[in-house]
Design an enzyme around this catalytic site. Structure first.
Site, PDB file in Angstrom:
ATOM      1  CE1 TYR A 120       9.458  45.256   4.973  1.00  0.00           C
ATOM      2  CE2 TYR A 120       9.618  43.050   5.903  1.00  0.00           C
ATOM      3  CZ  TYR A 120       9.640  43.885   4.811  1.00  0.00           C
ATOM      4  OH  TYR A 120       9.848  43.369   3.561  1.00  0.00           O
ATOM      5  CE  LYS A 167       6.108  57.881  -4.802  1.00  0.00           C
ATOM      6  NZ  LYS A 167       6.235  57.998  -6.256  1.00  0.00           N
ATOM      7  CG  ASP A 199       8.523  56.790  -8.521  1.00  0.00           C
ATOM      8  OD1 ASP A 199       9.328  57.316  -7.736  1.00  0.00           O
ATOM      9  OD2 ASP A 199       7.631  57.445  -9.085  1.00  0.00           O
ATOM     10  CG  ASP A 223      11.280  42.838   0.446  1.00  0.00           C
ATOM     11  OD1 ASP A 223      12.030  41.850   0.506  1.00  0.00           O
ATOM     12  OD2 ASP A 223      10.073  42.766   0.166  1.00  0.00           O
ATOM     13  CG  ASP A 227      13.655  40.198  -4.023  1.00  0.00           C
ATOM     14  OD1 ASP A 227      14.634  40.156  -3.265  1.00  0.00           O
ATOM     15  OD2 ASP A 227      12.747  39.331  -3.996  1.00  0.00           O
TER      16      ASP A 227
HETATM   17  C1  LIG Z   1       4.418  62.415  -8.739  1.00  0.00           C
HETATM   18  C2  LIG Z   1       4.012  61.247  -7.895  1.00  0.00           C
HETATM   19  C3  LIG Z   1       3.151  61.685  -6.750  1.00  0.00           C
HETATM   20  C4  LIG Z   1       3.342  60.136  -8.726  1.00  0.00           C
HETATM   21  C5  LIG Z   1       2.947  58.939  -7.865  1.00  0.00           C
HETATM   22  O1  LIG Z   1       3.691  58.529  -6.958  1.00  0.00           O
HETATM   23  O2  LIG Z   1       1.860  58.394  -8.121  1.00  0.00           O
HETATM   24  C6  LIG Z   1       4.164  59.618  -9.911  1.00  0.00           C
HETATM   25  O3  LIG Z   1       5.299  58.920  -9.489  1.00  0.00           O
HETATM   26  C7  LIG Z   1       3.306  58.735 -10.756  1.00  0.00           C
HETATM   27  O4  LIG Z   1       3.511  57.514 -10.751  1.00  0.00           O
HETATM   28  O5  LIG Z   1       2.406  59.246 -11.426  1.00  0.00           O
HETATM   29  C1  LIG Z   2      10.126  36.551   3.962  1.00  0.00           C
HETATM   30  C2  LIG Z   2       9.980  38.052   4.020  1.00  0.00           C
HETATM   31  C3  LIG Z   2       9.365  38.472   5.323  1.00  0.00           C
HETATM   32  C4  LIG Z   2      11.330  38.751   3.780  1.00  0.00           C
HETATM   33  C5  LIG Z   2      11.175  40.259   3.836  1.00  0.00           C
HETATM   34  O1  LIG Z   2      10.190  40.838   3.336  1.00  0.00           O
HETATM   35  O2  LIG Z   2      12.084  40.912   4.385  1.00  0.00           O
HETATM   36  C6  LIG Z   2      12.036  38.384   2.461  1.00  0.00           C
HETATM   37  O3  LIG Z   2      11.330  38.851   1.361  1.00  0.00           O
HETATM   38  C7  LIG Z   2      13.412  38.962   2.482  1.00  0.00           C
HETATM   39  O4  LIG Z   2      13.663  39.944   1.740  1.00  0.00           O
HETATM   40  O5  LIG Z   2      14.255  38.488   3.248  1.00  0.00           O
END
Ligand SMILES: CC(C)[C@H](C(=O)O)[C@@H](O)C(=O)O
Ligand SMILES: CC(C)[C@H](C(=O)O)[C@@H](O)C(=O)O
Lengths: 326, 326
Positions: A120, A167, A199, A223, A227
């Site tokens: 951001y 991450k 992830d 964010d 959500d």
């Molecule tokens: C291990 C890691 C680097 C990898 C990634 O972030 O791509 C894993 O999470 C995946 O999705 O295969």
């Molecule tokens: C509108 C957008 C910029 C905002 C963000 O990404 O922070 C929204 O998704 C939130 O989470 O308040």
């Protein structure tokens, strides 16, 4: 002492749910002075500016701000407003309510989202026809400030500590700094933490949300993952949020302008009213805050309900019912 | 023509599920030459290197590679291996199977994840004691290559187009370039698209996964959102993936090394065997690929099942059952 409360309804259903929340605050007969200001698509259409300087200045000086929603200009409104209150953390509770259909009814999480940096930072370039770049910034100081808030947050209530989501296996330097700084502050304060890759968090929170409680994370992770949690509790309709700064704060529902129902008077005011309850707590009105939370919960459970929750009540009906239950 | 298949079991249950998938491929009596190589924590312990040069070179020259899993060294193994096959897209189907408990049993998605850039570019700096940065790179050329693949992908099957997931309201230049480039290629090819913000996608996919089908997204978005989808279908245990390059490709289950059950012979081989089915399709063995898919589905539905799916069969039992059903 009078508290000045800036009220920025914005666009769409923001114009309906923000007055509803103000009505609830007024019913509590606290010494609040409400000052209204414009922001969003409509004011941009008129004046060319989505966030007029007066509105920014008002948020930057009021004790607290209640914001509704903005349309296409959302980012041009909300990001500067967060900066106006110097808010370093976005507090996003995601809790399933009894009586509301949820994918995962046992969800009860609070995200503490870093609110100033990460992707951001707004530092982007088009280097060549082919190549664009964005500079993601992570600082020790912002991570520390967030971590101190998090330690305070979990000490005040029945929490066992918090999870640090990151991450750092890919963003080794930046998320490594984030993770290590947050962990260091937690250790100093004797607060327990665990560390979860962003992830893996996404998978695990779907499978078993109860394994998490308070989640501390960088800006974009907060964010997206909050959500995601909104999806687990049945949608954005009920999620409040607080952007906390050192001297002031801004409160907003997580939902948007809902153009499909805007103007019909049937928007669910719950998320904004719960945001107002967070505002009350922030200003020290804990007892009043509890009363608002309880009145909203009772109304979600026993009705009346707006159409998004399967009822046919209007925004006004629901607001009146909440005020009656205060 | 003999195809050379590199086999890299890696660590933990990778040592169990990779041979299972090879056994299935062998049962098809195709002219494959399997060449095994090391990677991961164990070989790092021995040699100091998580990804020995021979292993990298093998993946970079074989027709296709089957990879199992790596432990703490996962990023040091998988990111260079993706580069070794010059894979510009990571294909991640996330589908709920009959007979398997899922949070959202109606989930049937395919993520086409950009696989070379974004925050994975590895450009990080510690500028001062306080400040660290990461340069997120998005190029028109990588976005184009991904989009061309996506257009081809949706044309071959019963898809109505694809969704472009991005965060261009905040990452205006970089994700704006991504979104606009992908959309431009789709338009040229007469492929329908819609555009969804990554945070909104996270909410909406929980509430109603059937509104999405094929999802095209930047690298980190694909990482997190496909893991979210894994949560919706009941965990990482059944998710395959394909890293596709222009001349070769690498196939891997999305799950990790599962240290809690490694060595016990009860790991579920399904994700790796489905990855092998993707390998077959990639090399043009469509009929054999269909047979493997069908055998896996029948076995998931009627058993035998490994303990993660509530059964008490071993990896070998399940593999034998799949081979019997080919
Ligand atoms: C291990 C890691 C680097 C990898 C990634 O972030 O791509 C894993 O999470 C995946 O999705 O295969
Ligand atoms: C509108 C957008 C910029 C905002 C963000 O990404 O922070 C929204 O998704 C939130 O989470 O308040």
């Amino acid at each position: 002492m009078t508290h000045e409360i800036a009220v920025i309804p914005g666009d769409g259903i923001g114009q309906e749910v923000t007055p509803a929340a103000v009505a609830v605050l007024e019913a509590l007969e606290i010494d609040f002075e409400f000052v209204e200001a414009d922001a969003g698509d409509a004011v941009k259409e008129e004046t060319g500016e989505a966030l007029p300087q007066e509105t920014y200045d008002l948020a930057a000086s009021a004790d607290a701000t209640l914001f509704g929603a903005a349309g296409d200009t959302a980012a041009d409104v909300i990001l500067p407003l967060r900066e106006a209150v110097d808010s370093f953390v976005n507090v996003r509770p995601a809790k399933a309510y009894p009586g509301v259909d949820a994918v995962r009814p046992e969800t009860d999480l609070v995200f503490l989202r870093e609110n100033t940096e990460g992707v951001y930072s707004g530092l982007e370039d088009r280097l060549t026809q082919d190549v664009s770049t964005l500079t993601r910034v992570v600082t020790e100081s912002a991570s520390e400030r967030l971590a101190e808030f998090a330690c305070e947050y979990v000490s005040g209530d029945d929490h066992d500590g918090f999870s640090i989501v990151h991450k750092a296996n890919v963003m080794r330097e930046t998320d490594g700094l984030f993770r290590d700084t947050v962990k260091g502050v937690a250790d100093e304060n004797g607060v327990e933490t665990d560390q979860v890759l962003m992830d893996a968090f996404a998978t695990r929170v779907c499978l078993d949300p109860e394994q998490f409680d308070v989640v501390v994370c960088p800006n974009l992770a907060g964010d997206v993952l909050s959500d995601l949690a909104a999806g687990l509790v049945g949608g954005l309709g009920l999620l409040p949020s607080a952007n906390i700064g050192p001297d002031r704060a801004l409160f907003e529902p997580v939902h948007g302008t809902a153009p499909d129902i805007a103007g019909e008077g049937v928007a669910n005011p719950a998320a904004t009213i719960i945001s107002a309850a967070m505002l009350l707590e922030y200003l020290g009105y804990d007892e009043e805050s509890d009363r608002v939370h309880a009145a909203v919960e009772a109304t979600l459970e026993d009705g009346p309900r707006t159409p998004d929750l399967g009822g046919d009540a209007s925004t006004g009906d629901v607001t009146d019912a909440i005020i009656d239950r205060l």
